[in-house]
Motif scaffolding. Structure first.
Motif, short mmCIF file in Angstrom:
data_model
loop_
_atom_site.label_atom_id
_atom_site.label_comp_id
_atom_site.label_asym_id
_atom_site.label_seq_id
_atom_site.Cartn_x
_atom_site.Cartn_y
_atom_site.Cartn_z
N TRP A 288 14.11 -8.13 8.19
CA TRP A 288 13.16 -8.47 7.12
C TRP A 288 12.73 -7.26 6.29
CZ3 TRP A 288 12.83 -10.64 12.02
CH2 TRP A 288 13.05 -12.02 12.09
N GLY B 19 16.26 -12.21 5.10
CA GLY B 19 15.90 -12.00 6.50
C GLY B 19 16.03 -13.23 7.37
N ASP B 20 15.48 -14.37 6.91
CA ASP B 20 15.51 -15.58 7.73
C ASP B 20 16.92 -16.03 8.02
OD1 ASP B 20 12.78 -15.63 7.82
OD2 ASP B 20 12.54 -17.10 6.21
#
Length: 277
Positions: free
Chosen positions: A15, A230-231
């Motif tokens: 992230w 990021g996810d």
């Protein structure tokens, strides 16, 4: 109660930065080492390192294999060392800039069952367009079309038929010399299926995630910014770990069944005697 302070660290990935699809992978730099270490942990490896020392030391569930990730300031030092135990088994090592995804080709193969027949890795390189040569002494050499990436198998003791494998990316300095970007070494006892896993990951053309310009040499790679960052990467990593945990559980169950003692010849299942009234 004091909350944990925010401390910037690469461990905050995925992230903490903008990610790019980066190709070719073998020139993309080290990436996230957890692609390797957390996969081994998911398969049951234990962390036996010193938390106050800058290294990671993992041991397999049966202590037959070990991994040491220990950064070294030496230009040509081996950051990664993977060995079979006890002493006298095989040994492999990788430099600090070796892409984690390429090392994972080797370590992921270590987690799978050993094949009955050990495969040869040269056909994988040749199918990917590498040139291949073999000399009269049995030494073998393959070169990537980029001209700077090689893998070879050379005799270490010609009179005894011992051969060690190496792979490296060496950049020309312009002065007739070369600067090594990364290297890998496999001694002559390294199993063929592990070398095959490494070779397959080395020639894989799938992009790998790297931060913008977070590569050793940006002019050697192509970087395309991703969408969800990021996810998406975190979900893909967790799916990888889940698949490895599932495979490890199945392997342990299969091993338990094959190691269960067989009944003695002629033995019959005892039936409870009927109780007379």
């Amino acid at each position: 109660m004091t909350s944990r302070p925010y401390i910037a660290s690469q461990a905050d990935d995925p992230w903490s930065r903008i990610w790019c699809d980066t190709t070719p992978r073998h020139l993309a730099g080290p990436g996230d080492p957890r692609h390797v270490t957390q996969a081994l942990r998911a398969a049951g490896w234990k962390n036996v390192g010193d938390p106050d020392f800058p290294h990671v030391v993992l041991a397999g569930p049966d202590y037959q294999h070990t991994l040491v990730l220990e950064p070294t300031p030496e230009t040509y030092g081996s950051w990664w060392r993977i060995s079979s135990m006890p002493w006298g088994g095989w040994h492999a090592s990788f430099g600090g800039n070796t892409p984690a995804e390429v090392i994972a080709g080797f370590t992921d193969a270590l987690l799978r069952p050993t094949p009955v027949v050990e495969p040869d890795f040269w056909p994988t390189l040749r199918a990917a367009g590498w040139t291949y040569e073999r000399d009269e002494r049995g030494n073998e050499h393959a070169r990537h079309p980029d001209g700077i990436t090689t893998m070879e198998r050379r005799a270490t003791a010609p009179d005894r038929g011992h051969f060690a494998c190496t792979a490296e990316v060496a950049l020309p300095t312009g002065l007739g010399g070369h600067h090594r970007l990364w290297h890998a070494y496999f001694d002559d006892r390294t199993p063929g299926h592990l070398l095959a896993g490494f070779a397959a990951a080395l020639v894989d053309q799938s992009p790998v995630p790297r931060g913008r310009y977070d590569v050793p040499h940006s002019h050697l790679v192509t970087q395309v910014e991703r969408g969800a960052q990021g996810d998406q990467l975190a979900a893909a990593h967790e799916a990888r770990l889940k698949a490895i945990r599932t495979a490890a559980r199945k392997a342990r169950r299969a091993s338990a069944l094959t190691t269960r003692p067989a009944p003695a010849p002629g033995a019959e299942t005892a039936m409870p005697a009927s109780r007379s009234r």
